[in-house]
Design an enzyme around this catalytic site. Structure first.
Site, mmCIF file in Angstrom:
data_model
loop_
_atom_site.group_PDB
_atom_site.id
_atom_site.type_symbol
_atom_site.label_atom_id
_atom_site.label_comp_id
_atom_site.label_asym_id
_atom_site.label_seq_id
_atom_site.Cartn_x
_atom_site.Cartn_y
_atom_site.Cartn_z
ATOM 1 N N HIS A 140 7.600 -44.802 20.089
ATOM 2 C CA HIS A 140 8.024 -44.279 18.785
ATOM 3 C C HIS A 140 8.669 -42.907 18.966
ATOM 4 C CE1 HIS A 140 7.384 -44.315 14.234
ATOM 5 N NE2 HIS A 140 8.045 -43.191 14.497
ATOM 6 N N HIS B 251 12.431 -40.467 18.149
ATOM 7 C CA HIS B 251 13.681 -40.301 17.399
ATOM 8 C C HIS B 251 14.549 -39.351 18.227
ATOM 9 C CE1 HIS B 251 11.990 -42.309 13.881
ATOM 10 N NE2 HIS B 251 10.893 -41.610 14.088
ATOM 11 N N LYS C 65 13.603 -51.590 12.404
ATOM 12 C CA LYS C 65 12.550 -50.736 11.843
ATOM 13 C C LYS C 65 12.599 -50.862 10.323
ATOM 14 C CE LYS C 65 9.938 -46.758 11.615
ATOM 15 N NZ LYS C 65 10.605 -45.473 11.816
ATOM 16 N N HIS D 13 6.998 -48.962 9.843
ATOM 17 C CA HIS D 13 6.364 -47.710 9.434
ATOM 18 C C HIS D 13 5.450 -48.050 8.257
ATOM 19 C CE1 HIS D 13 6.666 -43.561 7.483
ATOM 20 N NE2 HIS D 13 6.499 -44.334 6.434
ATOM 21 N N HIS E 121 2.128 -45.590 12.779
ATOM 22 C CA HIS E 121 1.285 -44.587 12.081
ATOM 23 C C HIS E 121 -0.032 -45.216 11.619
ATOM 24 C CE1 HIS E 121 5.056 -42.483 12.254
ATOM 25 N NE2 HIS E 121 5.609 -43.212 11.302
ATOM 26 N N ASP F 183 6.338 -40.181 17.579
ATOM 27 C CA ASP F 183 7.230 -39.544 16.597
ATOM 28 C C ASP F 183 7.939 -38.305 17.155
ATOM 29 O OD1 ASP F 183 8.335 -40.225 14.187
ATOM 30 O OD2 ASP F 183 6.619 -39.665 12.957
#
Ligand SMILES: [Zn+2]
Length: 434
Positions: free
Chosen positions: A90, A92, A213, A254, A274, A346
């Protein structure tokens, strides 16, 4: 004793094809050597072993031996512990970290792409040789993935999601935030209703997505949406999964709130990201369906750090304070119920490379060190469907290896100090200092 590396080892090798299309690694004989270390954690076995000589041929591990080969150069790592290259499920990588909202508004796609070059490099040098990148905009993620695969920039192997699918007013609707007028003309991941969801899945795949996603609940770092509430109906989630699976892609969802977690799992997503409000009832649903859980426990710490270094808006800070207490309870529920856990962080909300701090939280919250290591190696590889390519140190896998000076089974924070990194048989970092 340490012999010099073969020249081919240090030269930038043009590597593989684009991530979406590449096949299992193929050995090339010209670049053949062995990596020796006193200890090996192979990502699959229940305990460490050693000494080992990992024979590398081209970009691939040829074999793992317990005796020294006599017919090739040996890269000597001495008393170090060798592990598979780490996998973060996970990230970005196209996200610029800590920009105040006004600056974010003015930051161009080109600027984000250039920042992404150093983000990819920092991630690789921290020990992550593979990342599943779950949401980016303007195809910066696709550009980074392809530039890495072409050998133009340094970084992990990437699977990318392009735009995260969001309902109107959901976590991925940029119309929620201050940049509404600025972003109005841009492509986005907003899709409402079964037909629009199907079309957006098709569009993302057309643009280069390896994974889909969906934002199954509201989020923390977006104004005007609630992480406890669902972000899609069950039918919309089901449509996303059906369309993605039909086109040979997995869906990552998510999901903070309990209803979103249960719906997404029952809709057939591959992983819950999460999972903040997962209790025993929700964990049992994941267990029954075989759904993976990607915890992202570290991210809440930099979000709530004193002085607000990430420049997060007050409304979102309030949501983060509320979610914080629940995230670790969710992790405990997953452990109690035997839910499959894969490492994810994240990164991109906080500086790329800092995600190594996730390991310590897993162990302090009750996971055994070897199990924590497997979340980022063999388990992560299985989640992303790349278990034949990465995630273990054994013959036939890419020669993606990292080394630490000490024993991570005694002190998991050794993984915060990865000293040596090899990706596809090419050395990218050596700070072992022997
Ligand atoms: Zn994320």
């Amino acid at each position: 004793m340490r012999r010099a590396l073969p020249a081919a080892l240090t030269a930038a090798a043009a590597v593989t094809l684009a991530a979406a299309t590449f096949a299992a690694p193929v050995a090339a004989k010209e670049n053949r050597f062995a990596v020796h270390a006193a200890h090996l954690i192979d990502g699959r076995s229940a305990s460490a072993r050693g000494p080992v000589w990992v024979v590398v041929s081209g970009d691939t591990i040829e074999a793992v031996r317990s005796t020294a080969p006599s017919d090739m150069t040996v890269v000597e790592l001495g008393g170090a512990t060798l592990l598979p290259g780490l996998i973060d499920c996970h990230t970005h990588l196209s996200a610029r970290v800590g920009l105040p909202p006004a600056e974010r508004m003015k930051s161009s796609t080109a600027r984000a792409a250039i920042a992404g070059v150093s983000s990819c490099r920092n991630t690789l040098r921290a020990g992550f040789t593979t990342c599943r990148d779950v949401g980016g905009s303007e195809l910066v993620d696709v550009g980074l993935r392809d530039a890495i695969a072409a050998g133009e920039i340094e970084g992990p192997r990437m699977l990318v999601a392009t735009w995260s699918l969001s309902m109107t007013g959901g976590h991925g609707d940029r119309g929620n935030s201050v940049d509404y007028h600025w972003c109005n003309d841009l492509e986005s991941g907003v899709a409402d209703g079964v037909d629009e969801v199907r079309k957006k899945v098709r569009f993302n795949i057309q643009q280069g997505a390896d994974v889909i996603k969906i934002l199954a609940s509201g989020g923390v770092l977006s104004p005007h949406d609630n992480p406890k509430l669902t972000g899609y109906t069950f039918d919309e989630m089901r449509a996303a999964v059906d369309e993605a699976n039909r086109l040979d892609r997995f869906v990552a969802a998510h999901a903070h709130g309990k209803q979103a977690i249960i719906w997404a799992s029952n809709a057939g997503v591959r992983s819950i990201e999460h999972g903040s409000y997962m209790d025993d009832e929700a964990a049992k649903v994941l267990k029954k369906n075989g759904t993976w859980y990607v915890p992202t426990l570290y991210v809440i710490e930099p979000i709530l750090a004193p002085g607000n270094p990430l420049h997060i808006q007050d409304e979102n800070l309030a949501k983060a304070r509320e979610v914080r207490g629940h995230m670790r309870e969710a992790f405990h529920a997953a452990l109690r119920n035997g839910v499959k856990i894969a490492f994810g962080t994240d990164a991109g909300v906080f500086p790329h490379g800092d995600q190594v701090r996730e390991f310590k939280i897993y162990v302090s919250e009750g996971m055994a060190p070897m199990a924590a290591i497997k979340t980022a190696t063999s388990a992560a590889a299985e989640l992303i469907g790349w278990e034949k390519r990465v995630g273990t140190v054994e013959g036939g896998r890419y020669a993606d290896l990292v080394a630490v000076a000490g024993d991570p089974l005694k002190d998991i924070t050794e993984l915060e100090r990865v000293k040596w990194v090899m990706k596809g048989g090419r050395l990218v970092k050596d700070e072992l200092g022997r």
